[in-house]
Design a protein around this motif. Structure first.
Motif, PDB file in Angstrom:
ATOM      1  N   VAL B 147       0.822  -1.213   0.000  1.00  0.00           N
ATOM      2  CA  VAL B 147       0.000   0.000   0.000  1.00  0.00           C
ATOM      3  C   VAL B 147       0.858   1.267   0.000  1.00  0.00           C
ATOM      4  N   SER B 148       1.948   1.256   0.769  1.00  0.00           N
ATOM      5  CA  SER B 148       2.729   2.487   0.919  1.00  0.00           C
ATOM      6  C   SER B 148       3.330   2.949  -0.405  1.00  0.00           C
ATOM      7  N   THR B 149       3.668   1.971  -1.265  1.00  0.00           N
ATOM      8  CA  THR B 149       4.287   2.336  -2.543  1.00  0.00           C
ATOM      9  C   THR B 149       3.348   2.086  -3.730  1.00  0.00           C
ATOM     10  N   GLN B 150       2.144   1.588  -3.431  1.00  0.00           N
ATOM     11  CA  GLN B 150       1.169   1.264  -4.485  1.00  0.00           C
ATOM     12  C   GLN B 150       1.742   0.260  -5.497  1.00  0.00           C
ATOM     13  N   GLU B 151       2.627  -0.607  -5.029  1.00  0.00           N
ATOM     14  CA  GLU B 151       3.177  -1.629  -5.920  1.00  0.00           C
ATOM     15  C   GLU B 151       2.323  -2.892  -5.881  1.00  0.00           C
ATOM     16  N   LEU B 152       2.161  -3.488  -7.035  1.00  0.00           N
ATOM     17  CA  LEU B 152       1.324  -4.685  -7.180  1.00  0.00           C
ATOM     18  C   LEU B 152       2.137  -5.835  -7.751  1.00  0.00           C
ATOM     19  N   PHE B 153       1.928  -7.023  -7.183  1.00  0.00           N
ATOM     20  CA  PHE B 153       2.604  -8.211  -7.706  1.00  0.00           C
ATOM     21  C   PHE B 153       1.630  -9.381  -7.811  1.00  0.00           C
ATOM     22  N   LEU B 154       1.842 -10.198  -8.831  1.00  0.00           N
ATOM     23  CA  LEU B 154       1.154 -11.494  -8.882  1.00  0.00           C
ATOM     24  C   LEU B 154       2.187 -12.532  -8.463  1.00  0.00           C
ATOM     25  N   LEU B 155       1.916 -13.184  -7.349  1.00  0.00           N
ATOM     26  CA  LEU B 155       2.860 -14.176  -6.813  1.00  0.00           C
ATOM     27  C   LEU B 155       2.313 -15.593  -7.022  1.00  0.00           C
ATOM     28  N   PRO B 156       3.029 -16.427  -7.785  1.00  0.00           N
ATOM     29  CA  PRO B 156       2.565 -17.815  -7.985  1.00  0.00           C
ATOM     30  C   PRO B 156       2.435 -18.529  -6.636  1.00  0.00           C
ATOM     31  N   ALA B 157       1.420 -19.354  -6.512  1.00  0.00           N
ATOM     32  CA  ALA B 157       1.135 -19.999  -5.222  1.00  0.00           C
ATOM     33  C   ALA B 157       2.304 -20.866  -4.745  1.00  0.00           C
ATOM     34  N   LYS B 158       3.059 -21.419  -5.662  1.00  0.00           N
ATOM     35  CA  LYS B 158       4.147 -22.331  -5.235  1.00  0.00           C
ATOM     36  C   LYS B 158       5.183 -21.607  -4.376  1.00  0.00           C
ATOM     37  N   ILE B 159       5.407 -20.318  -4.625  1.00  0.00           N
ATOM     38  CA  ILE B 159       6.339 -19.543  -3.794  1.00  0.00           C
ATOM     39  C   ILE B 159       5.753 -19.391  -2.390  1.00  0.00           C
ATOM     40  N   LEU B 160       4.466 -19.113  -2.358  1.00  0.00           N
ATOM     41  CA  LEU B 160       3.760 -18.998  -1.083  1.00  0.00           C
ATOM     42  C   LEU B 160       3.863 -20.299  -0.289  1.00  0.00           C
ATOM     43  N   TYR B 161       3.651 -21.435  -0.963  1.00  0.00           N
ATOM     44  CA  TYR B 161       3.726 -22.746  -0.284  1.00  0.00           C
ATOM     45  C   TYR B 161       5.090 -22.936   0.369  1.00  0.00           C
ATOM     46  N   ASN B 162       6.160 -22.597  -0.392  1.00  0.00           N
ATOM     47  CA  ASN B 162       7.523 -22.772   0.129  1.00  0.00           C
ATOM     48  C   ASN B 162       7.721 -22.004   1.425  1.00  0.00           C
ATOM     49  N   TYR B 163       7.342 -20.735   1.425  1.00  0.00           N
ATOM     50  CA  TYR B 163       7.528 -19.911   2.625  1.00  0.00           C
ATOM     51  C   TYR B 163       6.588 -20.357   3.748  1.00  0.00           C
ATOM     52  N   ASN B 177      11.782  -8.476  -2.197  1.00  0.00           N
ATOM     53  CA  ASN B 177      12.639  -8.765  -3.353  1.00  0.00           C
ATOM     54  C   ASN B 177      12.406 -10.180  -3.891  1.00  0.00           C
ATOM     55  N   VAL B 178      12.045 -11.113  -3.001  1.00  0.00           N
ATOM     56  CA  VAL B 178      11.696 -12.479  -3.442  1.00  0.00           C
ATOM     57  C   VAL B 178      10.412 -12.444  -4.271  1.00  0.00           C
ATOM     58  N   ILE B 179       9.461 -11.643  -3.801  1.00  0.00           N
ATOM     59  CA  ILE B 179       8.194 -11.495  -4.531  1.00  0.00           C
ATOM     60  C   ILE B 179       8.450 -10.880  -5.909  1.00  0.00           C
ATOM     61  N   ALA B 180       9.288  -9.869  -5.940  1.00  0.00           N
ATOM     62  CA  ALA B 180       9.579  -9.185  -7.215  1.00  0.00           C
ATOM     63  C   ALA B 180      10.321 -10.113  -8.185  1.00  0.00           C
ATOM     64  N   GLU B 181      11.217 -10.932  -7.631  1.00  0.00           N
ATOM     65  CA  GLU B 181      12.020 -11.798  -8.500  1.00  0.00           C
ATOM     66  C   GLU B 181      11.270 -13.035  -8.973  1.00  0.00           C
ATOM     67  N   ASN B 182      10.407 -13.575  -8.098  1.00  0.00           N
ATOM     68  CA  ASN B 182       9.698 -14.827  -8.420  1.00  0.00           C
ATOM     69  C   ASN B 182       8.271 -14.607  -8.899  1.00  0.00           C
ATOM     70  N   GLY B 183       7.770 -13.382  -8.681  1.00  0.00           N
ATOM     71  CA  GLY B 183       6.418 -13.075  -9.123  1.00  0.00           C
ATOM     72  C   GLY B 183       6.453 -12.173 -10.340  1.00  0.00           C
ATOM     73  N   PHE B 184       5.328 -11.578 -10.628  1.00  0.00           N
ATOM     74  CA  PHE B 184       5.226 -10.688 -11.784  1.00  0.00           C
ATOM     75  C   PHE B 184       4.736  -9.325 -11.308  1.00  0.00           C
ATOM     76  N   THR B 185       5.443  -8.294 -11.682  1.00  0.00           N
ATOM     77  CA  THR B 185       5.002  -6.938 -11.353  1.00  0.00           C
ATOM     78  C   THR B 185       3.786  -6.602 -12.214  1.00  0.00           C
ATOM     79  N   ILE B 186       2.746  -6.063 -11.582  1.00  0.00           N
ATOM     80  CA  ILE B 186       1.574  -5.602 -12.340  1.00  0.00           C
ATOM     81  C   ILE B 186       1.556  -4.082 -12.261  1.00  0.00           C
ATOM     82  N   LYS B 187       1.505  -3.431 -13.394  1.00  0.00           N
ATOM     83  CA  LYS B 187       1.396  -1.969 -13.425  1.00  0.00           C
ATOM     84  C   LYS B 187      -0.078  -1.606 -13.493  1.00  0.00           C
ATOM     85  N   TYR B 188      -0.477  -0.620 -12.699  1.00  0.00           N
ATOM     86  CA  TYR B 188      -1.845  -0.132 -12.816  1.00  0.00           C
ATOM     87  C   TYR B 188      -2.110   0.277 -14.249  1.00  0.00           C
ATOM     88  N   GLY B 189      -3.289  -0.065 -14.734  1.00  0.00           N
ATOM     89  CA  GLY B 189      -3.615   0.226 -16.120  1.00  0.00           C
ATOM     90  C   GLY B 189      -4.819   1.124 -16.235  1.00  0.00           C
TER      91      GLY B 189
END
Lengths: 212, 212
Positions: B147-163, B177-189
Protein backbone atom coordinates in the motif's frame (compact mmCIF):
# COMPACT_ATOMS: atom_id res chain seq x y z
CA UNK A 1 -28.31 -19.86 18.62
CA UNK A 2 -31.84 -20.82 17.69
CA UNK A 3 -32.42 -22.71 14.47
CA UNK A 4 -35.49 -21.53 12.60
CA UNK A 5 -36.97 -22.31 9.25
CA UNK A 6 -35.60 -19.59 7.06
CA UNK A 7 -37.03 -18.74 3.69
CA UNK A 8 -35.69 -16.86 0.70
CA UNK A 9 -37.74 -13.87 -0.47
CA UNK A 10 -39.33 -16.22 -3.01
CA UNK A 11 -40.55 -18.51 -0.25
CA UNK A 12 -38.08 -21.31 -0.92
CA UNK A 13 -36.63 -22.81 2.24
CA UNK A 14 -33.03 -21.91 3.00
CA UNK A 15 -31.14 -25.02 4.09
CA UNK A 16 -28.99 -23.69 6.85
CA UNK A 17 -27.54 -27.09 7.51
CA UNK A 18 -25.57 -27.50 4.35
CA UNK A 19 -22.28 -25.93 5.27
CA UNK A 20 -22.48 -26.83 8.96
CA UNK A 21 -22.99 -30.34 7.86
CA UNK A 22 -19.77 -30.14 5.91
CA UNK A 23 -17.92 -28.80 8.89
CA UNK A 24 -19.26 -31.00 11.64
CA UNK A 25 -20.17 -34.19 9.85
CA UNK A 26 -17.20 -35.09 7.74
CA UNK A 27 -17.74 -38.64 6.48
CA UNK A 28 -14.54 -40.62 6.55
CA UNK A 29 -13.82 -43.25 3.96
CA UNK A 30 -15.29 -45.96 6.12
CA UNK A 31 -18.45 -44.11 7.05
CA UNK A 32 -21.77 -44.71 5.39
CA UNK A 33 -23.41 -41.63 3.93
CA UNK A 34 -25.81 -43.62 1.80
CA UNK A 35 -29.54 -43.66 2.16
CA UNK A 36 -30.22 -40.03 2.94
CA UNK A 37 -32.92 -40.04 0.34
CA UNK A 38 -35.02 -37.42 2.06
CA UNK A 39 -32.19 -34.88 2.00
CA UNK A 40 -32.42 -31.74 -0.08
CA UNK A 41 -30.42 -32.02 -3.30
CA UNK A 42 -28.13 -29.24 -2.10
CA UNK A 43 -27.04 -31.30 0.91
CA UNK A 44 -26.57 -34.37 -1.25
CA UNK A 45 -24.32 -32.43 -3.63
CA UNK A 46 -22.40 -30.87 -0.74
CA UNK A 47 -21.74 -34.31 0.76
CA UNK A 48 -20.61 -35.59 -2.62
CA UNK A 49 -18.30 -32.60 -3.06
CA UNK A 50 -16.85 -33.22 0.38
CA UNK A 51 -16.09 -36.80 -0.62
CA UNK A 52 -14.46 -35.61 -3.85
CA UNK A 53 -12.43 -33.03 -1.92
CA UNK A 54 -11.27 -35.41 0.81
CA UNK A 55 -10.18 -37.93 -1.78
CA UNK A 56 -8.32 -35.39 -3.93
CA UNK A 57 -10.68 -35.99 -6.83
CA UNK A 58 -11.99 -32.44 -7.34
CA UNK A 59 -12.31 -29.11 -5.54
CA UNK A 60 -15.91 -27.96 -5.88
CA UNK A 61 -17.71 -25.71 -3.42
CA UNK A 62 -21.12 -24.17 -3.07
CA UNK A 63 -20.89 -20.40 -3.02
CA UNK A 64 -22.19 -18.62 0.05
CA UNK A 65 -25.51 -16.80 -0.23
CA UNK A 66 -24.87 -13.15 -1.06
CA UNK A 67 -26.00 -10.85 1.73
CA UNK A 68 -26.15 -7.07 1.97
CA UNK A 69 -25.04 -6.24 5.49
CA UNK A 70 -26.40 -3.05 7.03
CA UNK A 71 -25.77 -3.22 10.75
CA UNK A 72 -23.31 -5.19 12.87
CA UNK A 73 -22.88 -5.16 16.63
CA UNK A 74 -19.53 -5.84 18.27
CA UNK A 75 -20.29 -7.06 21.77
CA UNK A 76 -17.32 -7.23 24.13
CA UNK A 77 -15.81 -10.70 24.52
CA UNK A 78 -18.10 -12.32 21.97
CA UNK A 79 -18.49 -12.65 18.23
CA UNK A 80 -19.72 -9.84 16.00
CA UNK A 81 -23.47 -10.09 15.42
CA UNK A 82 -25.11 -9.03 12.19
CA UNK A 83 -28.30 -7.27 13.27
CA UNK A 84 -29.65 -6.13 9.91
CA UNK A 85 -28.97 -7.61 6.51
CA UNK A 86 -30.81 -8.46 3.31
CA UNK A 87 -30.67 -11.22 0.72
CA UNK A 88 -29.13 -10.12 -2.56
CA UNK A 89 -29.61 -11.75 -5.93
CA UNK A 90 -26.62 -13.90 -6.82
CA UNK A 91 -24.82 -12.97 -10.02
CA UNK A 92 -23.54 -16.49 -10.60
CA UNK A 93 -24.57 -20.11 -10.20
CA UNK A 94 -24.30 -21.98 -6.90
CA UNK A 95 -21.40 -24.32 -7.62
CA UNK A 96 -18.03 -24.04 -9.25
CA UNK A 97 -14.61 -25.56 -8.95
CA UNK A 98 -11.78 -27.43 -10.61
CA UNK A 99 -11.57 -31.03 -11.77
CA UNK A 100 -8.62 -32.48 -13.72
CA UNK A 101 -7.69 -29.02 -14.92
CA UNK A 102 -11.22 -28.22 -16.06
CA UNK A 103 -13.36 -25.42 -14.69
CA UNK A 104 -16.79 -26.74 -13.71
CA UNK A 105 -19.83 -24.53 -13.19
CA UNK A 106 -23.32 -25.73 -12.40
CA UNK A 107 -26.64 -25.31 -10.68
CA UNK A 108 -28.46 -28.04 -8.78
CA UNK A 109 -32.24 -27.93 -9.09
CA UNK A 110 -35.06 -30.00 -7.71
CA UNK A 111 -38.48 -30.19 -9.27
CA UNK A 112 -41.75 -31.62 -8.03
CA UNK A 113 -42.93 -31.94 -11.61
CA UNK A 114 -43.13 -35.52 -12.92
CA UNK A 115 -42.93 -34.93 -16.64
CA UNK A 116 -40.73 -31.92 -17.26
CA UNK A 117 -38.31 -29.41 -15.76
CA UNK A 118 -39.86 -25.91 -15.57
CA UNK A 119 -37.52 -23.22 -16.88
CA UNK A 120 -38.68 -20.75 -14.24
CA UNK A 121 -36.30 -22.62 -11.92
CA UNK A 122 -33.64 -20.45 -13.56
CA UNK A 123 -33.03 -16.73 -13.52
CA UNK A 124 -31.83 -14.89 -16.59
CA UNK A 125 -28.57 -13.89 -14.89
CA UNK A 126 -27.76 -17.55 -14.16
CA UNK A 127 -28.13 -18.48 -17.83
CA UNK A 128 -26.04 -15.45 -18.78
CA UNK A 129 -23.35 -16.55 -16.32
CA UNK A 130 -23.36 -20.14 -17.60
CA UNK A 131 -23.08 -18.89 -21.19
CA UNK A 132 -20.12 -16.68 -20.31
CA UNK A 133 -18.42 -19.65 -18.62
CA UNK A 134 -19.12 -21.92 -21.59
CA UNK A 135 -17.57 -19.30 -23.87
CA UNK A 136 -14.43 -19.31 -21.69
CA UNK A 137 -14.12 -23.09 -22.04
CA UNK A 138 -15.77 -24.03 -18.76
CA UNK A 139 -17.73 -27.27 -18.39
CA UNK A 140 -21.27 -26.12 -17.61
CA UNK A 141 -24.32 -28.13 -16.68
CA UNK A 142 -27.28 -28.57 -14.36
CA UNK A 143 -27.99 -31.39 -11.98
CA UNK A 144 -31.73 -31.96 -11.99
CA UNK A 145 -33.59 -34.04 -9.44
CA UNK A 146 -37.14 -35.20 -10.03
CA UNK A 147 -38.18 -35.46 -6.41
CA UNK A 148 -41.23 -37.68 -6.83
CA UNK A 149 -39.23 -40.45 -8.50
CA UNK A 150 -35.82 -39.61 -6.97
CA UNK A 151 -34.37 -39.55 -10.49
CA UNK A 152 -31.21 -37.56 -11.11
CA UNK A 153 -29.84 -36.21 -14.36
CA UNK A 154 -26.84 -34.20 -15.44
CA UNK A 155 -28.02 -31.94 -18.23
CA UNK A 156 -25.39 -30.22 -20.42
CA UNK A 157 -25.90 -26.46 -20.42
CA UNK A 158 -26.28 -26.30 -24.21
CA UNK A 159 -29.62 -28.14 -23.99
CA UNK A 160 -30.74 -25.64 -21.37
CA UNK A 161 -29.70 -22.73 -23.63
CA UNK A 162 -31.75 -24.11 -26.54
CA UNK A 163 -34.92 -24.38 -24.47
CA UNK A 164 -34.27 -21.07 -22.72
CA UNK A 165 -34.04 -19.21 -26.04
CA UNK A 166 -37.22 -20.77 -27.38
CA UNK A 167 -39.30 -19.86 -24.32
CA UNK A 168 -41.02 -16.85 -25.88
CA UNK A 169 -42.33 -18.88 -28.80
CA UNK A 170 -42.18 -22.38 -27.43
CA UNK A 171 -42.71 -24.33 -24.23
CA UNK A 172 -41.65 -23.13 -20.80
CA UNK A 173 -40.16 -26.42 -19.62
CA UNK A 174 -37.80 -29.16 -20.77
CA UNK A 175 -39.58 -32.52 -21.17
CA UNK A 176 -38.16 -35.26 -18.99
CA UNK A 177 -37.58 -37.52 -21.98
CA UNK A 178 -35.45 -34.80 -23.62
CA UNK A 179 -33.43 -34.56 -20.41
CA UNK A 180 -33.04 -38.34 -20.30
CA UNK A 181 -32.01 -38.56 -23.96
CA UNK A 182 -29.67 -35.56 -24.07
CA UNK A 183 -28.40 -35.66 -20.53
CA UNK A 184 -26.84 -38.33 -18.37
CA UNK A 185 -28.70 -40.37 -15.79
CA UNK A 186 -26.95 -40.33 -12.42
CA UNK A 187 -27.61 -43.27 -10.10
CA UNK A 188 -27.39 -42.64 -6.37
CA UNK A 189 -24.18 -44.14 -5.13
CA UNK A 190 -22.42 -45.05 -1.95
CA UNK A 191 -19.36 -42.84 -1.91
CA UNK A 192 -20.01 -40.29 -3.23
CA UNK A 193 -23.76 -40.20 -2.79
CA UNK A 194 -24.16 -38.50 -6.17
CA UNK A 195 -21.28 -39.65 -8.41
CA UNK A 196 -21.76 -36.86 -10.94
CA UNK A 197 -18.10 -36.55 -11.95
CA UNK A 198 -18.42 -39.81 -13.90
CA UNK A 199 -20.93 -38.01 -16.09
CA UNK A 200 -18.75 -34.90 -16.24
CA UNK A 201 -16.09 -37.14 -17.80
CA UNK A 202 -18.54 -37.99 -20.57
CA UNK A 203 -19.52 -34.35 -20.99
CA UNK A 204 -15.85 -33.33 -21.28
CA UNK A 205 -15.41 -35.84 -24.10
CA UNK A 206 -18.24 -34.09 -25.98
CA UNK A 207 -16.89 -30.58 -25.37
CA UNK A 208 -14.56 -28.82 -27.78
CA UNK A 209 -11.17 -27.89 -26.35
CA UNK A 210 -11.03 -24.17 -25.66
CA UNK A 211 -7.51 -23.56 -24.44
CA UNK A 212 -5.38 -21.06 -26.25
CA UNK B 1 -30.63 1.47 4.72
CA UNK B 2 -27.87 3.03 6.76
CA UNK B 3 -24.28 2.43 5.70
CA UNK B 4 -21.98 1.83 8.63
CA UNK B 5 -18.37 0.88 8.94
CA UNK B 6 -18.53 -2.85 9.36
CA UNK B 7 -15.65 -4.88 10.64
CA UNK B 8 -14.79 -8.55 10.48
CA UNK B 9 -14.26 -10.29 13.80
CA UNK B 10 -10.53 -9.72 13.29
CA UNK B 11 -11.08 -5.96 13.07
CA UNK B 12 -10.47 -5.70 9.32
CA UNK B 13 -12.92 -3.35 7.60
CA UNK B 14 -15.58 -5.04 5.49
CA UNK B 15 -15.93 -3.18 2.19
CA UNK B 16 -19.65 -3.23 1.69
CA UNK B 17 -19.33 -1.22 -1.51
CA UNK B 18 -17.61 -3.84 -3.61
CA UNK B 19 -20.56 -5.66 -5.06
CA UNK B 20 -22.86 -2.64 -5.16
CA UNK B 21 -20.20 -0.88 -7.05
CA UNK B 22 -20.26 -3.68 -9.59
CA UNK B 23 -24.01 -3.49 -9.89
CA UNK B 24 -24.56 0.24 -10.02
CA UNK B 25 -21.36 1.55 -11.48
CA UNK B 26 -20.72 -0.52 -14.55
CA UNK B 27 -17.93 1.19 -16.47
CA UNK B 28 -18.58 1.12 -20.20
CA UNK B 29 -15.75 0.91 -22.64
CA UNK B 30 -15.55 4.67 -22.95
CA UNK B 31 -15.62 5.40 -19.24
CA UNK B 32 -12.54 6.18 -17.23
CA UNK B 33 -12.03 4.02 -14.17
CA UNK B 34 -8.41 5.01 -13.81
CA UNK B 35 -6.92 6.91 -10.95
CA UNK B 36 -8.80 5.36 -8.03
CA UNK B 37 -5.57 4.90 -6.21
CA UNK B 38 -7.12 5.22 -2.78
CA UNK B 39 -9.49 2.29 -3.41
CA UNK B 40 -9.16 -0.93 -1.46
CA UNK B 41 -7.50 -3.67 -3.50
CA UNK B 42 -10.71 -5.68 -3.40
CA UNK B 43 -12.63 -2.94 -5.21
CA UNK B 44 -9.83 -2.55 -7.74
CA UNK B 45 -9.89 -6.26 -8.49
CA UNK B 46 -13.69 -6.28 -8.69
CA UNK B 47 -13.64 -3.44 -11.21
CA UNK B 48 -11.00 -5.25 -13.24
CA UNK B 49 -13.05 -8.46 -13.17
CA UNK B 50 -16.09 -6.52 -14.34
CA UNK B 51 -14.09 -5.19 -17.28
CA UNK B 52 -12.89 -8.71 -18.12
CA UNK B 53 -16.46 -10.04 -17.86
CA UNK B 54 -18.05 -7.31 -19.97
CA UNK B 55 -15.45 -7.81 -22.66
CA UNK B 56 -15.76 -11.62 -22.71
CA UNK B 57 -12.17 -12.02 -21.56
CA UNK B 58 -12.74 -14.03 -18.38
CA UNK B 59 -15.44 -14.90 -15.83
CA UNK B 60 -14.01 -14.25 -12.38
CA UNK B 61 -16.07 -13.35 -9.32
CA UNK B 62 -15.44 -12.62 -5.69
CA UNK B 63 -17.24 -15.11 -3.48
CA UNK B 64 -19.78 -13.73 -1.04
CA UNK B 65 -18.81 -13.64 2.63
CA UNK B 66 -20.09 -16.79 4.35
CA UNK B 67 -22.72 -16.00 6.96
CA UNK B 68 -24.49 -18.19 9.49
CA UNK B 69 -28.08 -17.00 9.52
CA UNK B 70 -30.03 -17.47 12.75
CA UNK B 71 -33.12 -15.27 12.52
CA UNK B 72 -35.02 -13.76 9.61
CA UNK B 73 -38.13 -11.57 9.68
CA UNK B 74 -40.64 -11.59 6.86
CA UNK B 75 -42.43 -8.25 7.02
CA UNK B 76 -45.56 -7.98 4.88
CA UNK B 77 -45.02 -6.22 1.56
CA UNK B 78 -41.30 -5.76 2.03
CA UNK B 79 -38.09 -7.73 1.75
CA UNK B 80 -37.04 -10.39 4.24
CA UNK B 81 -34.75 -8.94 6.90
CA UNK B 82 -31.96 -10.94 8.51
CA UNK B 83 -32.09 -9.99 12.20
CA UNK B 84 -29.39 -12.24 13.59
CA UNK B 85 -26.43 -13.73 11.78
CA UNK B 86 -22.75 -14.42 12.35
CA UNK B 87 -19.63 -14.33 10.23
CA UNK B 88 -18.28 -17.78 9.40
CA UNK B 89 -14.76 -18.65 8.38
CA UNK B 90 -14.50 -19.12 4.64
CA UNK B 91 -13.30 -22.54 3.50
CA UNK B 92 -11.89 -21.21 0.24
CA UNK B 93 -10.12 -18.20 -1.21
CA UNK B 94 -11.97 -15.04 -2.26
CA UNK B 95 -11.72 -15.27 -6.04
CA UNK B 96 -12.16 -17.94 -8.64
CA UNK B 97 -13.31 -18.31 -12.18
CA UNK B 98 -12.52 -19.40 -15.71
CA UNK B 99 -10.14 -17.92 -18.27
CA UNK B 100 -9.35 -19.50 -21.65
CA UNK B 101 -10.41 -22.89 -20.31
CA UNK B 102 -8.25 -22.56 -17.20
CA UNK B 103 -9.53 -22.57 -13.65
CA UNK B 104 -8.13 -19.57 -11.75
CA UNK B 105 -8.09 -19.33 -7.96
CA UNK B 106 -6.54 -16.55 -5.93
CA UNK B 107 -6.52 -14.26 -2.95
CA UNK B 108 -5.93 -10.51 -3.07
CA UNK B 109 -4.00 -9.11 -0.12
CA UNK B 110 -2.83 -5.68 0.89
CA UNK B 111 0.02 -5.03 3.25
CA UNK B 112 1.22 -1.90 5.00
CA UNK B 113 4.66 -3.45 5.34
CA UNK B 114 7.31 -1.90 3.11
CA UNK B 115 9.84 -4.68 2.95
CA UNK B 116 7.99 -8.00 3.09
CA UNK B 117 4.60 -9.71 2.95
CA UNK B 118 3.63 -11.14 6.37
CA UNK B 119 2.37 -14.72 6.13
CA UNK B 120 -0.22 -14.11 8.85
CA UNK B 121 -2.27 -12.52 6.06
CA UNK B 122 -3.18 -16.11 5.22
CA UNK B 123 -5.14 -18.75 7.09
CA UNK B 124 -4.15 -22.37 6.99
CA UNK B 125 -7.43 -23.38 5.29
CA UNK B 126 -6.75 -20.94 2.43
CA UNK B 127 -3.34 -22.48 1.78
CA UNK B 128 -4.91 -25.93 1.96
CA UNK B 129 -7.56 -24.87 -0.53
CA UNK B 130 -5.00 -23.37 -2.93
CA UNK B 131 -2.91 -26.56 -2.72
CA UNK B 132 -5.93 -28.72 -3.51
CA UNK B 133 -6.72 -26.52 -6.53
CA UNK B 134 -3.11 -26.60 -7.72
CA UNK B 135 -3.22 -30.40 -7.49
CA UNK B 136 -6.33 -30.41 -9.72
CA UNK B 137 -4.55 -28.34 -12.35
CA UNK B 138 -5.91 -24.95 -11.35
CA UNK B 139 -3.84 -21.79 -11.83
CA UNK B 140 -3.32 -20.47 -8.30
CA UNK B 141 -1.72 -17.26 -7.12
CA UNK B 142 -1.96 -14.21 -4.88
CA UNK B 143 -2.21 -10.59 -5.87
CA UNK B 144 -0.22 -8.59 -3.33
CA UNK B 145 -0.39 -4.83 -2.96
CA UNK B 146 2.22 -2.90 -1.01
CA UNK B 147 0.00 0.00 0.00
CA UNK B 148 2.73 2.49 0.92
CA UNK B 149 4.29 2.34 -2.54
CA UNK B 150 1.17 1.26 -4.48
CA UNK B 151 3.18 -1.63 -5.92
CA UNK B 152 1.32 -4.69 -7.18
CA UNK B 153 2.60 -8.21 -7.71
CA UNK B 154 1.15 -11.49 -8.88
CA UNK B 155 2.86 -14.18 -6.81
CA UNK B 156 2.56 -17.81 -7.99
CA UNK B 157 1.14 -20.00 -5.22
CA UNK B 158 4.15 -22.33 -5.24
CA UNK B 159 6.34 -19.54 -3.79
CA UNK B 160 3.76 -19.00 -1.08
CA UNK B 161 3.73 -22.75 -0.28
CA UNK B 162 7.52 -22.77 0.13
CA UNK B 163 7.53 -19.91 2.63
CA UNK B 164 4.41 -21.21 4.38
CA UNK B 165 6.03 -24.59 5.02
CA UNK B 166 9.24 -23.03 6.36
CA UNK B 167 7.44 -20.78 8.85
CA UNK B 168 8.10 -22.94 11.91
CA UNK B 169 11.85 -22.89 11.34
CA UNK B 170 12.28 -19.85 9.16
CA UNK B 171 10.90 -16.38 8.68
CA UNK B 172 7.24 -15.43 8.96
CA UNK B 173 7.12 -13.25 5.86
CA UNK B 174 8.12 -13.25 2.21
CA UNK B 175 10.71 -10.56 1.43
CA UNK B 176 9.59 -8.07 -1.18
CA UNK B 177 12.64 -8.77 -3.35
CA UNK B 178 11.70 -12.48 -3.44
CA UNK B 179 8.19 -11.49 -4.53
CA UNK B 180 9.58 -9.19 -7.21
CA UNK B 181 12.02 -11.80 -8.50
CA UNK B 182 9.70 -14.83 -8.42
CA UNK B 183 6.42 -13.08 -9.12
CA UNK B 184 5.23 -10.69 -11.78
CA UNK B 185 5.00 -6.94 -11.35
CA UNK B 186 1.57 -5.60 -12.34
CA UNK B 187 1.40 -1.97 -13.42
CA UNK B 188 -1.85 -0.13 -12.82
CA UNK B 189 -3.61 0.23 -16.12
CA UNK B 190 -6.49 2.03 -17.71
CA UNK B 191 -8.91 -0.71 -18.67
CA UNK B 192 -8.73 -2.88 -16.72
CA UNK B 193 -7.36 -1.02 -13.72
CA UNK B 194 -5.33 -4.08 -12.70
CA UNK B 195 -4.43 -6.01 -15.87
CA UNK B 196 -3.49 -9.18 -14.00
CA UNK B 197 -4.55 -11.63 -16.72
CA UNK B 198 -1.46 -10.64 -18.75
CA UNK B 199 0.58 -12.05 -15.89
CA UNK B 200 -1.67 -15.10 -15.62
CA UNK B 201 -0.72 -15.82 -19.26
CA UNK B 202 2.92 -15.95 -18.18
CA UNK B 203 2.08 -18.11 -15.18
CA UNK B 204 0.17 -20.56 -17.39
CA UNK B 205 3.24 -20.93 -19.60
CA UNK B 206 5.23 -21.97 -16.52
CA UNK B 207 2.60 -24.43 -15.27
CA UNK B 208 2.63 -28.10 -16.20
CA UNK B 209 -0.46 -29.28 -18.08
CA UNK B 210 -2.72 -31.27 -15.77
CA UNK B 211 -5.55 -32.43 -17.98
CA UNK B 212 -6.21 -36.10 -18.25
Amino acid sequence: MRQLTIRYPNGQIYHQGSSNLCKNHKPKNDQVVFGNRGMPLEDEINLSNLFYLQNDLAVIHKKPIPIQIVQVDYPKRSAAVIKEAYFKQASTTDYNGVYHGYYLDFEAKETQSQTSFPLNNFHDHQIKHLRACTKQGGICFTIIKFVSTQELFLLPAKILYNYWDQQSTGRKSIPKNVIAENGFTIKYGFQPLIPYLEKVDLLIKQSPEKRS
